[in-house]
Enzyme design. Structure first.
Site, PDB file in Angstrom:
ATOM      1  N   GLY A   8       0.813  -1.220   0.000  1.00  0.00           N
ATOM      2  CA  GLY A   8       0.000   0.000   0.000  1.00  0.00           C
ATOM      3  C   GLY A   8       0.838   1.258   0.000  1.00  0.00           C
ATOM      4  O   GLY A   8       0.553   2.224   0.721  1.00  0.00           O
ATOM      5  N   ALA A   9       1.853   1.276  -0.871  1.00  0.00           N
ATOM      6  CA  ALA A   9       2.817   2.384  -0.826  1.00  0.00           C
ATOM      7  C   ALA A   9       2.613   3.405  -1.943  1.00  0.00           C
ATOM      8  O   ALA A   9       3.450   4.286  -2.129  1.00  0.00           O
ATOM      9  CB  ALA A   9       4.241   1.835  -0.883  1.00  0.00           C
ATOM     10  N   ASN A  10       1.505   3.312  -2.674  1.00  0.00           N
ATOM     11  CA  ASN A  10       1.299   4.275  -3.769  1.00  0.00           C
ATOM     12  C   ASN A  10       0.845   5.635  -3.265  1.00  0.00           C
ATOM     13  O   ASN A  10       0.860   6.611  -4.017  1.00  0.00           O
ATOM     14  CB  ASN A  10       0.299   3.735  -4.796  1.00  0.00           C
ATOM     15  CG  ASN A  10      -0.999   3.291  -4.164  1.00  0.00           C
ATOM     16  OD1 ASN A  10      -1.048   2.218  -3.568  1.00  0.00           O
ATOM     17  ND2 ASN A  10      -2.037   4.103  -4.253  1.00  0.00           N
ATOM     18  N   ILE A  13       0.831   7.313   3.946  1.00  0.00           N
ATOM     19  CA  ILE A  13       1.937   6.948   4.851  1.00  0.00           C
ATOM     20  C   ILE A  13       2.903   5.966   4.182  1.00  0.00           C
ATOM     21  O   ILE A  13       4.130   6.088   4.320  1.00  0.00           O
ATOM     22  CB  ILE A  13       1.370   6.365   6.171  1.00  0.00           C
ATOM     23  CG1 ILE A  13       0.534   7.426   6.902  1.00  0.00           C
ATOM     24  CG2 ILE A  13       2.504   5.876   7.074  1.00  0.00           C
ATOM     25  CD1 ILE A  13      -0.271   6.912   8.096  1.00  0.00           C
ATOM     26  N   GLY A  14       2.368   5.012   3.428  1.00  0.00           N
ATOM     27  CA  GLY A  14       3.237   4.043   2.750  1.00  0.00           C
ATOM     28  C   GLY A  14       4.154   4.712   1.745  1.00  0.00           C
ATOM     29  O   GLY A  14       5.344   4.393   1.654  1.00  0.00           O
ATOM     30  N   SER A 140      -2.433   0.381  14.764  1.00  0.00           N
ATOM     31  CA  SER A 140      -3.037   1.653  15.179  1.00  0.00           C
ATOM     32  C   SER A 140      -3.006   1.709  16.690  1.00  0.00           C
ATOM     33  O   SER A 140      -3.069   0.662  17.359  1.00  0.00           O
ATOM     34  CB  SER A 140      -4.484   1.708  14.701  1.00  0.00           C
ATOM     35  OG  SER A 140      -5.168   2.752  15.367  1.00  0.00           O
ATOM     36  N   TYR A 163     -12.473  -2.162  12.841  1.00  0.00           N
ATOM     37  CA  TYR A 163     -11.089  -1.675  12.742  1.00  0.00           C
ATOM     38  C   TYR A 163     -10.312  -1.978  14.019  1.00  0.00           C
ATOM     39  O   TYR A 163      -9.198  -2.515  13.967  1.00  0.00           O
ATOM     40  CB  TYR A 163     -11.103  -0.173  12.451  1.00  0.00           C
ATOM     41  CG  TYR A 163      -9.732   0.417  12.225  1.00  0.00           C
ATOM     42  CD1 TYR A 163      -9.001   0.099  11.083  1.00  0.00           C
ATOM     43  CD2 TYR A 163      -9.158   1.290  13.149  1.00  0.00           C
ATOM     44  CE1 TYR A 163      -7.736   0.631  10.873  1.00  0.00           C
ATOM     45  CE2 TYR A 163      -7.905   1.830  12.946  1.00  0.00           C
ATOM     46  CZ  TYR A 163      -7.188   1.501  11.808  1.00  0.00           C
ATOM     47  OH  TYR A 163      -5.932   2.034  11.600  1.00  0.00           O
TER      48      TYR A 163
HETATM   49  P1  NAP Z   1      -4.660   5.449   3.076  1.00  0.00           P
HETATM   50  O1  NAP Z   1      -4.387   6.856   2.810  1.00  0.00           O
HETATM   51  O2  NAP Z   1      -6.077   4.981   2.970  1.00  0.00           O
HETATM   52  O3  NAP Z   1      -3.739   4.530   2.143  1.00  0.00           O
HETATM   53  C1  NAP Z   1      -3.889   3.137   2.245  1.00  0.00           C
HETATM   54  C2  NAP Z   1      -2.981   2.435   1.265  1.00  0.00           C
HETATM   55  O4  NAP Z   1      -3.255   1.011   1.392  1.00  0.00           O
HETATM   56  C3  NAP Z   1      -3.277   2.799  -0.185  1.00  0.00           C
HETATM   57  O5  NAP Z   1      -2.083   2.734  -0.921  1.00  0.00           O
HETATM   58  C4  NAP Z   1      -4.220   1.691  -0.625  1.00  0.00           C
HETATM   59  O6  NAP Z   1      -4.203   1.480  -2.034  1.00  0.00           O
HETATM   60  C5  NAP Z   1      -3.596   0.523   0.102  1.00  0.00           C
HETATM   61  N1  NAP Z   1      -4.491  -0.629   0.197  1.00  0.00           N
HETATM   62  C6  NAP Z   1      -5.716  -0.709   0.728  1.00  0.00           C
HETATM   63  N2  NAP Z   1      -6.200  -1.959   0.591  1.00  0.00           N
HETATM   64  C7  NAP Z   1      -5.265  -2.670  -0.067  1.00  0.00           C
HETATM   65  C8  NAP Z   1      -5.172  -3.991  -0.524  1.00  0.00           C
HETATM   66  N3  NAP Z   1      -6.166  -4.876  -0.385  1.00  0.00           N
HETATM   67  N4  NAP Z   1      -4.031  -4.395  -1.125  1.00  0.00           N
HETATM   68  C9  NAP Z   1      -3.014  -3.541  -1.300  1.00  0.00           C
HETATM   69  N5  NAP Z   1      -3.055  -2.248  -0.932  1.00  0.00           N
HETATM   70  C10 NAP Z   1      -4.161  -1.828  -0.311  1.00  0.00           C
HETATM   71  O7  NAP Z   1      -4.212   5.024   4.575  1.00  0.00           O
HETATM   72  P2  NAP Z   1      -2.990   5.557   5.515  1.00  0.00           P
HETATM   73  O8  NAP Z   1      -3.530   6.607   6.410  1.00  0.00           O
HETATM   74  O9  NAP Z   1      -1.770   5.822   4.714  1.00  0.00           O
HETATM   75  O10 NAP Z   1      -2.794   4.245   6.413  1.00  0.00           O
HETATM   76  C11 NAP Z   1      -1.702   3.374   6.230  1.00  0.00           C
HETATM   77  C12 NAP Z   1      -1.678   2.428   7.421  1.00  0.00           C
HETATM   78  O11 NAP Z   1      -1.597   3.184   8.638  1.00  0.00           O
HETATM   79  C13 NAP Z   1      -2.929   1.561   7.544  1.00  0.00           C
HETATM   80  O12 NAP Z   1      -2.560   0.255   7.946  1.00  0.00           O
HETATM   81  C14 NAP Z   1      -3.729   2.236   8.662  1.00  0.00           C
HETATM   82  O13 NAP Z   1      -4.552   1.327   9.366  1.00  0.00           O
HETATM   83  C15 NAP Z   1      -2.604   2.751   9.534  1.00  0.00           C
HETATM   84  N6  NAP Z   1      -2.991   3.861  10.396  1.00  0.00           N
HETATM   85  C16 NAP Z   1      -3.406   5.048   9.861  1.00  0.00           C
HETATM   86  C17 NAP Z   1      -3.753   6.086  10.713  1.00  0.00           C
HETATM   87  C18 NAP Z   1      -4.214   7.420  10.201  1.00  0.00           C
HETATM   88  O14 NAP Z   1      -4.667   8.248  11.026  1.00  0.00           O
HETATM   89  N7  NAP Z   1      -4.096   7.698   8.910  1.00  0.00           N
HETATM   90  C19 NAP Z   1      -3.690   5.916  12.118  1.00  0.00           C
HETATM   91  C20 NAP Z   1      -3.263   4.696  12.623  1.00  0.00           C
HETATM   92  C21 NAP Z   1      -2.915   3.674  11.757  1.00  0.00           C
HETATM   93  P3  NAP Z   1      -5.239   2.223  -3.056  1.00  0.00           P
HETATM   94  O15 NAP Z   1      -4.665   3.586  -3.317  1.00  0.00           O
HETATM   95  O16 NAP Z   1      -5.236   1.326  -4.245  1.00  0.00           O
HETATM   96  O17 NAP Z   1      -6.574   2.293  -2.344  1.00  0.00           O
END
Ligand code: NAP
Length: 245
Positions: A8-10, A13-14, A140, A163
């Site tokens: 999920g690095a596109n 955070i990734g 999280s 979640y």
């Molecule tokens: P985000 O903006 O929604 O980005 C999520 C990434 O995961 C996107 O690249 C998405 O790809 C990818 N993804 C989702 N489902 C997938 C699948 N089945 N296979 C492969 N890739 C997939 O989320 P983020 O905020 O960067 O969160 C990243 C991580 O941090 C997650 O594990 C989240 O639970 C954790 N986290 C986030 C927060 C926060 O406040 N943001 C807080 C605590 C923990 P697409 O672009 O194709 O959808």
């Protein structure tokens, strides 16, 4: 040069984790479930002069996709030094324990829990060939059962059933995985990036993406004396950085 695979690095955070590891000299396999988005992300990094990066198609919900990614990566490198299980979803916004359809629980667990297990099992052979393998499970702060039982905790009322349960399960998997690998050079940790403004929460989080990614990177680059089997969270434990489970 050390190699890292980030799911999920596109974006978000990734993606920023990829950028920061590239800046530290790592070779990054940028996981994406849509190659077009992955290629765009890679182009963005390359236009900033960060060239040691390529996209890898991997949908963590799909075992065939994970196996194909393992095949592809195996043709590119003999060893993987770091696996960052970052891909995650929140599910629908309303998640009550009694009224949320089981299909929502299953979907969230598919990505946040079973996906991590499938990816870890698929790449463990390549990781075992690294002298200093690292696994970072992006969890999280909401995955803490201890804090969810404490009414004075600032996120006590954030009881998003699917979640929270999925990240608590991921934490448990991190503990048993770290235990399994305890007599090896592996460091296996869960990292809370903090409540961060991304698409994930419609940009409501107070934290910044660079800060969130820096927390993930810290666990990815741990040296031989680094901790393993920990739940790192600056949000949950500002003084020690180590959250109660
Ligand atoms: P985000 O903006 O929604 O980005 C999520 C990434 O995961 C996107 O690249 C998405 O790809 C990818 N993804 C989702 N489902 C997938 C699948 N089945 N296979 C492969 N890739 C997939 O989320 P983020 O905020 O960067 O969160 C990243 C991580 O941090 C997650 O594990 C989240 O639970 C954790 N986290 C986030 C927060 C926060 O406040 N943001 C807080 C605590 C923990 P697409 O672009 O194709 O959808």
């Amino acid at each position: 040069m050390k190699t890292v695979l980030i799911t999920g690095a596109n974006k978000s955070i990734g993606f920023e984790t990829a950028r920061q590891l590239l800046q530290q000299g790592y070779y990054v396999y940028l996981g994406c479930r849509d190659m077009q988005k992955g290629q765009q992300a890679v182009s963005q990094l390359q236009s900033a002069g960060l060239n040691q990066v390529e996209p890898i198609e991997i949908d963590v919900d799909d075992l065939d996709s994970i196996k194909a990614a393992r095949e592809v990566l195996g043709q590119k490198t003999n060893v993987l030094d770091v696996l960052i299980n970052n891909a995650g979803i929140i599910g629908s916004m309303q998640q009550t324990p009694l009224d949320t359809d089981i299909s929502v629980f299953k979907q969230v667990f598919e990505t946040n829990f079973f996906g991590v297990i499938n990816v870890t099992q698929a790449f463990i052979d390549l990781l075992r060939l690294s002298p200093e393998p690292r696994i970072v499970n992006v969890t999280s702060g909401l995955g803490s059962l201890t804090l969810h039982s404490d009414p004075s905790w600032k996120y006590y009322q954030v009881k998003a059933a699917c979640y929270v349960s999925s990240k608590a399960a991921l934490n448990a998997y991190t503990i048993v995985l770290a235990y399994d690998l305890r007599d090896t050079a592996f460091k296996v940790n869960a990292v809370d990036p903090g409540y961060t403004a991304t698409d994930f929460n419609n940009h409501t989080g107070p934290g910044t993406v660079p800060d969130a990614a820096a927390r993930v990177v810290k666990a990815a680059v741990l040296g031989p004396d680094g901790l393993t089997g920990q739940f790192f969270s600056d949000d949950n434990a500002p003084e020690t950085g180590i959250s109660p489970w």
